[in-house]
Design a protein around this motif. Structure first.
Motif, PDB file in Angstrom:
ATOM      1  N   TYR A  28      19.270  28.566 -12.544  1.00  0.00           N
ATOM      2  CA  TYR A  28      18.945  28.947 -11.175  1.00  0.00           C
ATOM      3  C   TYR A  28      19.419  27.888 -10.180  1.00  0.00           C
ATOM      4  O   TYR A  28      19.994  28.210  -9.144  1.00  0.00           O
ATOM      5  CB  TYR A  28      17.445  29.189 -10.997  1.00  0.00           C
ATOM      6  CG  TYR A  28      17.025  30.593 -11.375  1.00  0.00           C
ATOM      7  CD1 TYR A  28      17.133  31.646 -10.468  1.00  0.00           C
ATOM      8  CD2 TYR A  28      16.504  30.875 -12.623  1.00  0.00           C
ATOM      9  CE1 TYR A  28      16.741  32.927 -10.805  1.00  0.00           C
ATOM     10  CE2 TYR A  28      16.112  32.151 -12.976  1.00  0.00           C
ATOM     11  CZ  TYR A  28      16.232  33.177 -12.056  1.00  0.00           C
ATOM     12  OH  TYR A  28      15.850  34.449 -12.395  1.00  0.00           O
ATOM     13  N   ALA A  48      19.424  33.477 -17.111  1.00  0.00           N
ATOM     14  CA  ALA A  48      18.955  32.094 -17.060  1.00  0.00           C
ATOM     15  C   ALA A  48      18.508  31.602 -18.433  1.00  0.00           C
ATOM     16  O   ALA A  48      18.631  30.423 -18.748  1.00  0.00           O
ATOM     17  CB  ALA A  48      17.803  31.969 -16.054  1.00  0.00           C
ATOM     18  N   GLY A  95      11.033  36.257 -11.570  1.00  0.00           N
ATOM     19  CA  GLY A  95      11.709  34.985 -11.393  1.00  0.00           C
ATOM     20  C   GLY A  95      11.255  34.045 -12.491  1.00  0.00           C
ATOM     21  O   GLY A  95      10.613  34.464 -13.465  1.00  0.00           O
ATOM     22  N   TYR A 104      11.825  29.987  -8.999  1.00  0.00           N
ATOM     23  CA  TYR A 104      13.228  30.265  -8.718  1.00  0.00           C
ATOM     24  C   TYR A 104      13.398  31.762  -8.921  1.00  0.00           C
ATOM     25  O   TYR A 104      12.882  32.326  -9.893  1.00  0.00           O
ATOM     26  CB  TYR A 104      14.156  29.520  -9.683  1.00  0.00           C
ATOM     27  CG  TYR A 104      14.176  28.037  -9.442  1.00  0.00           C
ATOM     28  CD1 TYR A 104      15.028  27.490  -8.498  1.00  0.00           C
ATOM     29  CD2 TYR A 104      13.333  27.190 -10.150  1.00  0.00           C
ATOM     30  CE1 TYR A 104      15.038  26.121  -8.258  1.00  0.00           C
ATOM     31  CE2 TYR A 104      13.341  25.827  -9.920  1.00  0.00           C
ATOM     32  CZ  TYR A 104      14.190  25.296  -8.987  1.00  0.00           C
ATOM     33  OH  TYR A 104      14.203  23.952  -8.750  1.00  0.00           O
ATOM     34  N   ILE A 112      19.661  33.745  -4.419  1.00  0.00           N
ATOM     35  CA  ILE A 112      18.926  32.940  -5.391  1.00  0.00           C
ATOM     36  C   ILE A 112      18.450  31.687  -4.673  1.00  0.00           C
ATOM     37  O   ILE A 112      19.208  31.047  -3.939  1.00  0.00           O
ATOM     38  CB  ILE A 112      19.789  32.588  -6.613  1.00  0.00           C
ATOM     39  CG1 ILE A 112      19.979  33.839  -7.471  1.00  0.00           C
ATOM     40  CG2 ILE A 112      19.169  31.458  -7.427  1.00  0.00           C
ATOM     41  CD1 ILE A 112      20.835  33.650  -8.698  1.00  0.00           C
TER      42      ILE A 112
END
Length: 136
Positions: A28, A48, A95, A104, A112
């Motif tokens: 992120y 991620a 997130g 994030y 983002i």
């Protein structure tokens, strides 16, 4: 006499998307300001963690976490890398926790970004364990 080197703990830096909580956060951080994940929050959260295509939406991910007993709705601070969820649309929103009460995610200022609180978005649902997402 030859001196022996002192034993030291070696901390290896996490690589973005390497399947670790720190790697998820680094993923992120490396994309702050990126608008290409608008409307694709679940894809961002999965990417991620180094995977993709596990869940069709954030709300599906949340519902599965609840069914698996991995959802936390007790108001506790999500640990670093945990998935955090909101009910802000029919697809929900997800997130990654920073471990200090912040998050994030996509859609922070239209991209983002990082927010200092899970309350950045309305209708906070809770969090699920920091782990590579899987259906199993």
């Amino acid at each position: 006499m030859i001196a022996q080197p002192a034993s030291q703990a070696v901390q290896v830096a996490a690589a973005p998307g390497d399947g670790t909580a720190q790697g998820a956060i680094e993923w992120y951080k490396a994309r702050i300001g990126d608008t290409s994940y608008q409307g694709l929050c679940e894809k961002a959260a999965e990417n991620a963690w180094g995977t993709t295509g596990v869940w069709p939406s954030a709300i599906a991910h949340w519902n599965a976490a609840k069914s698996a007993g991995k959802a936390h709705t007790d108001g506790s601070t999500p640990p670093k890398g945990a998935f955090v969820y909101w009910n802000i649309s029919q697809y929900g929103h997800v997130g990654i926790a920073d471990g200090n009460g912040g998050i994030y995610a996509s859609s922070i200022g239209g991209a983002i970004g990082h927010a200092d609180s899970v309350s950045y978005f309305n209708n906070y649902l809770g969090w699920s364990d920091p782990q590579v997402p899987s259906r199993g």
